[in-house]
Design an enzyme around this catalytic site. Structure first.
Site, mmCIF file in Angstrom:
data_model
loop_
_atom_site.group_PDB
_atom_site.id
_atom_site.type_symbol
_atom_site.label_atom_id
_atom_site.label_comp_id
_atom_site.label_asym_id
_atom_site.label_seq_id
_atom_site.Cartn_x
_atom_site.Cartn_y
_atom_site.Cartn_z
ATOM 1 N N HIS A 70 0.573 -1.349 0.374
ATOM 2 C CA HIS A 70 0.104 0.681 -0.277
ATOM 3 C C HIS A 70 1.478 1.683 -0.379
ATOM 4 C CE1 HIS A 70 -2.758 -2.667 2.047
ATOM 5 N NE2 HIS A 70 -2.908 -3.173 0.841
ATOM 6 N N GLU A 85 -0.907 -3.706 -9.289
ATOM 7 C CA GLU A 85 -0.797 -4.728 -10.243
ATOM 8 C C GLU A 85 -1.484 -6.447 -9.538
ATOM 9 O OE1 GLU A 85 2.138 -4.747 -13.272
ATOM 10 O OE2 GLU A 85 1.845 -3.019 -13.777
ATOM 11 N N LYS A 86 -1.388 -5.975 -8.585
ATOM 12 C CA LYS A 86 -1.911 -7.657 -7.556
ATOM 13 C C LYS A 86 -2.903 -8.418 -8.418
ATOM 14 C CE LYS A 86 -1.604 -9.771 -3.142
ATOM 15 N NZ LYS A 86 -2.775 -9.081 -2.893
#
Ligand code: AMP
Length: 283
Positions: A35, A150-151
């Site tokens: 994050h 992109e996770k």
């Protein structure tokens, strides 16, 4: 910090009056360095950063998963403060009522088929929930740019589509996956893993690296077979799905030749009752 949308709105008006550009990072809390990487990027690109921390009930199709989702707002605020200078950061921490009022339901969206692949088949209604909460946040905050990892690659593609459908003037920025030293993708859910499982879970990334080695010399069905075999031998890991898909359409690739580009391997694995998602760009 604001927990109420009207307070946040007034604060935003003051920023917009000074022509400050606004970057937005939506999260569900239990914050980690993944994050923080999004927040850092947003702070480079914009004058001010809004971070939301909200566990969105409508995107969970499993009540137990929602109940078990870690909620540690004070720890999250302290974590942001320990990592970043707070001068240009505002945190929005609403409760469910502040976002949804009495009607905690999703809207129906048509994401042009993106919503029916992978997570769509395995988590019915999930992307309608994601779309609903993001539509609320986007219209409230009106950021110049919004940042997504992109996770959750499928989510990133769907958010791009959402902004297009709603005709919003927001630039969606995809950010690379942050990993632990072992290669395990950072995730709020990792907190629920035992030390032993956390080590075992690193095998998920290893299996994606194996795919990268073999995908261009094997038929996609053969690669899938090999990966399924790998997981059959791992008694602690349960494979939910594995697929090599096109990054744009998210449709499974049928045949790979020298001209095939834009492929990514996607995987979901369960360990210790925790659902872990990961992916790797192949070409
Ligand atoms: P979440 O709190 O899990 O809803 O995630 C909030 C945002 O952070 C989403 O855009 C995620 O894709 C992103 N994110 C989560 N984990 C990572 C990670 N390991 N690396 C990069 N971005 C991440």
């Amino acid at each position: 910090m604001f927990s109420e949308k009207n307070g946040l709105k007034n604060h935003l008006k003051a920023l917009q009056a000074k022509s400050k550009s606004i970057g937005f990072v939506p999260t569900m809390g239990a914050l980690h360095d993944g994050h923080i990487s999004l927040m850092k990027k947003a702070l480079i690109d914009n004058d001010h950063l809004i971070v939301s921390i909200f566990v969105n009930p409508t995107q969970f199709n499993n009540a137990e998963d929602l109940a078990k989702y870690p909620r540690k707002p004070q720890k999250d605020l302290d974590f942001i403060k320990s990592k970043l200078k707070m001068k240009n950061i505002t945190v929005y921490l609403p409760d469910v009522d502040n976002v949804y009022g009495e009607n905690v339901v999703s809207r129906d969206y048509n994401f042009n088929g993106l919503e029916h692949e992978m997570e769509g088949t395995n988590r019915p209604g999930h992307f309608d929930g994601v779309g609903t909460v993001l539509e609320f946040f986007f219209k409230l905050i009106e950021p110049n740019r919004a940042y997504f990892g992109e996770k959750d690659f499928q989510q990133l593609k769907i958010v791009e589509k959402l902004v297009e459908i709603l005709n919003l003037n927001i630039k969606i920025i995809g950010c690379p996956i942050e990993r632990e030293n072992t290669g395990l993708a950072r995730s709020s859910r990792n907190q629920r893993l035992s030390d032993k499982s956390r080590i075992t879970a690193a095998k998920i990334y290893q299996s994606l690296l194996l795919v990268k080695e073999i995908y261009d010399s094997n038929h996609p069905l053969k690669v899938t077979e090999i990966i399924e075999e790998v997981y059959k031998k791992e008694s602690d890991l349960t494979l939910e799905y594995f697929v090599i898909a096109h990054e744009d359409s998210l449709k499974p690739v049928e045949i790979i030749d020298d001209s095939t580009t834009g492929l990514r391997a996607f995987i979901v694995v369960h360990i210790d009752g925790v659902r872990l998602i990961d992916n790797l760009k192949l070409s």
